[in-house]
Design a protein around this motif. Structure first.
Motif, PDB file in Angstrom:
ATOM      1  N   PRO A 171      42.932  29.393  32.634  1.00  0.00           N
ATOM      2  CA  PRO A 171      42.169  30.271  33.526  1.00  0.00           C
ATOM      3  C   PRO A 171      40.706  30.413  33.125  1.00  0.00           C
ATOM      4  N   LEU A 172      40.413  30.306  31.847  1.00  0.00           N
ATOM      5  CA  LEU A 172      39.028  30.396  31.394  1.00  0.00           C
ATOM      6  C   LEU A 172      38.155  29.359  32.096  1.00  0.00           C
ATOM      7  N   ILE A 173      38.729  28.171  32.333  1.00  0.00           N
ATOM      8  CA  ILE A 173      38.015  27.097  33.009  1.00  0.00           C
ATOM      9  C   ILE A 173      38.299  27.108  34.505  1.00  0.00           C
ATOM     10  N   ASP A 174      39.555  27.335  34.872  1.00  0.00           N
ATOM     11  CA  ASP A 174      39.948  27.222  36.276  1.00  0.00           C
ATOM     12  C   ASP A 174      39.245  28.232  37.160  1.00  0.00           C
ATOM     13  N   GLU A 175      38.887  29.393  36.624  1.00  0.00           N
ATOM     14  CA  GLU A 175      38.303  30.451  37.446  1.00  0.00           C
ATOM     15  C   GLU A 175      36.786  30.448  37.445  1.00  0.00           C
ATOM     16  N   ILE A 176      36.180  29.439  36.822  1.00  0.00           N
ATOM     17  CA  ILE A 176      34.721  29.337  36.890  1.00  0.00           C
ATOM     18  C   ILE A 176      34.317  29.059  38.339  1.00  0.00           C
ATOM     19  N   GLY A 177      33.434  29.862  38.853  1.00  0.00           N
ATOM     20  CA  GLY A 177      32.972  29.681  40.218  1.00  0.00           C
ATOM     21  C   GLY A 177      33.630  30.605  41.211  1.00  0.00           C
ATOM     22  N   ARG A 178      34.665  31.362  40.791  1.00  0.00           N
ATOM     23  CA  ARG A 178      35.363  32.234  41.735  1.00  0.00           C
ATOM     24  C   ARG A 178      34.763  33.630  41.825  1.00  0.00           C
ATOM     25  N   GLU A 179      33.921  33.997  40.829  1.00  0.00           N
ATOM     26  CA  GLU A 179      33.290  35.298  40.888  1.00  0.00           C
ATOM     27  C   GLU A 179      32.062  35.241  41.794  1.00  0.00           C
TER      28      GLU A 179
END
Length: 402
Positions: free
Chosen positions: A184-192
């Motif tokens: 998740p540290l990488i997968d959620e980059i760009g979702r904020e």
């Protein structure tokens, strides 16, 4: 080492030193000479002279036996921690006489292992003997050593002679790379909804409906991402993981190698850096590595070699941190407030601070506080700890209807 051993060691490396049988024979020569002096018996003088002549010949032959031996080392292929280094040496006899009864010691660095040794019974004239051995590895690193020892008492065994050969060696032991199935540290980059991604919002909306994978529901996931049909089939909530558009921008794994670290925590940080780099590389993400000693690097081999050789508190040779989205690995909580937009962090809390007190509540970006007593792989695959103020009011989990 006492004085006697130091003298014997100096004699063995510069000339020869008597073995036990050599000392015994020298004592007999002195005894026969003393007895001949007292009794005036000629045969005792003859026996003493023969023994002295034998000792003289025996003192010359070992050193000559080591001449004409050329030692070369084959390149050592890099391995990961836990694998064995394959070390190969060629001992070439360039003379017309056979070389017999040799002891060979490869002087490995103490951080790697004790010296490796073997016995060579014979090397025929103009032939080459290949010594291959396998050295287990327990710690990452770049290991260099230069010397190899040849030792013999041939042919009579009365004197030992030891000589060193300079044969440079370099062995690289890569850090462990954890097989991450999700991060998740990488997968959620760009979702904020950060300023970095407002400019590409239109492209994000275009890919918002593309599902990359399904995973179990985690507390805090939006209800709109639940895949109800799959959830009904499995009997538990399943959430869609969507493809994330990053605009082709680079992400940098930054290891705070110039900072102060606990030794075990730094080793975990190196493993985490390697694992995150390859996780992103396998997902075709533009990723680079940054350390204080090397600066920006790209490429599997270059990255692994840099992580193998890095150490805590190393001298800063690189330029300042890049102004790119980064994953910051550190043990300094104060550095988390200086990260560029779109960044993430991994923090190993200092030993004198509790994990839930090391990060400020006004951090702009999410990350993970790593606990050394828990599995690193499990923590890297866990949900982010959102410690910035905007995420305090997370969406509640879905209610299960009867």
């Amino acid at each position: 080492m006492n004085l006697g051993k130091r003298i014997a060691d100096w004699l063995e490396t510069h000339w020869v030193t008597p073995s036990y049988s050599g000392w015994l024979l020298a004592g007999l020569a002195i005894f026969f000479f003393a007895a001949g002096t007292n009794t005036l018996s000629g045969w005792l003088y003859v026996m003493s002279g023969v023994i002295v002549a034998l000792l003289g010949v025996a003192a010359i032959l070992p050193e000559r036996s080591l001449r004409g031996i050329q030692v070369t080392r084959r390149p050592i292929n890099p391995v990961s921690v836990g694998s064995d280094l394959t070390i190969e040496l060629d001992l070439e006899n360039r003379t017309a006489q056979a070389k017999t009864l040799l002891q060979v010691r490869d002087l490995l660095p103490y951080r790697l292992a004790k010296p490796a040794a073997t016995v060579v019974e014979a090397i025929p004239p103009r032939k080459t003997y290949r010594w291959t051995y396998f050295q287990p590895t327990e710690k990452r690193g770049v290991y260099r050593w230069h010397n190899l020892q040849l030792r013999t008492a041939a042919p009579l065994g009365l004197f030992w002679c030891r000589r060193e050969r300079t044969v440079k060696a370099a062995a690289i032991v890569y850090p462990t790379v954890l097989p991450l199935t999700a991060c998740p540290l990488i997968d959620e980059i760009g979702r904020e909804n950060s300023p970095k991604f407002h400019s590409s919002r239109r492209s994000q909306n275009a890919t918002e409906g593309i599902t990359r994978a399904l995973r179990p529901y985690r507390w805090g996931d939006p209800i709109r991402l639940i895949h109800w049909r799959t959830s009904a089939r499995y009997g538990e909530f399943r959430v869609r993981e969507l493809e994330v558009f990053t605009g082709g921008e680079e992400i940098v794994i930054c290891l705070d190698s110039a900072g102060t670290w606990q030794a075990d925590d730094f080793e975990q940080a190196v493993i985490a850096a390697a694992s995150l780099y390859f996780y992103m590389a396998h997902r075709d993400t533009h990723v680079k590595l940054w350390t204080a000693g090397t600066g920006l690097l790209q490429g599997d081999r270059s990255v692994l070699e840099a992580l193998a050789g890095t150490y805590a508190g190393e001298e800063v040779r690189a330029e300042s941190l890049p102004e790119l989205s980064m994953v910051w690995l550190t043990q300094n909580p104060q550095s988390l407030n200086t990260l560029p937009p779109g960044s993430r962090w991994l923090l190993w809390p200092p030993t004198n601070q509790k994990p839930h007190l090391v990060a400020s509540s006004d951090l702009e970006f999410p990350g993970l506080v790593i606990q050394s007593d828990k599995s690193l792989q499990t923590q890297l695959q866990s949900q982010l700890q959102r410690l910035y103020s905007e995420s305090k009011s997370q969406e509640p989990g879905p209610e299960v209807r009867s």
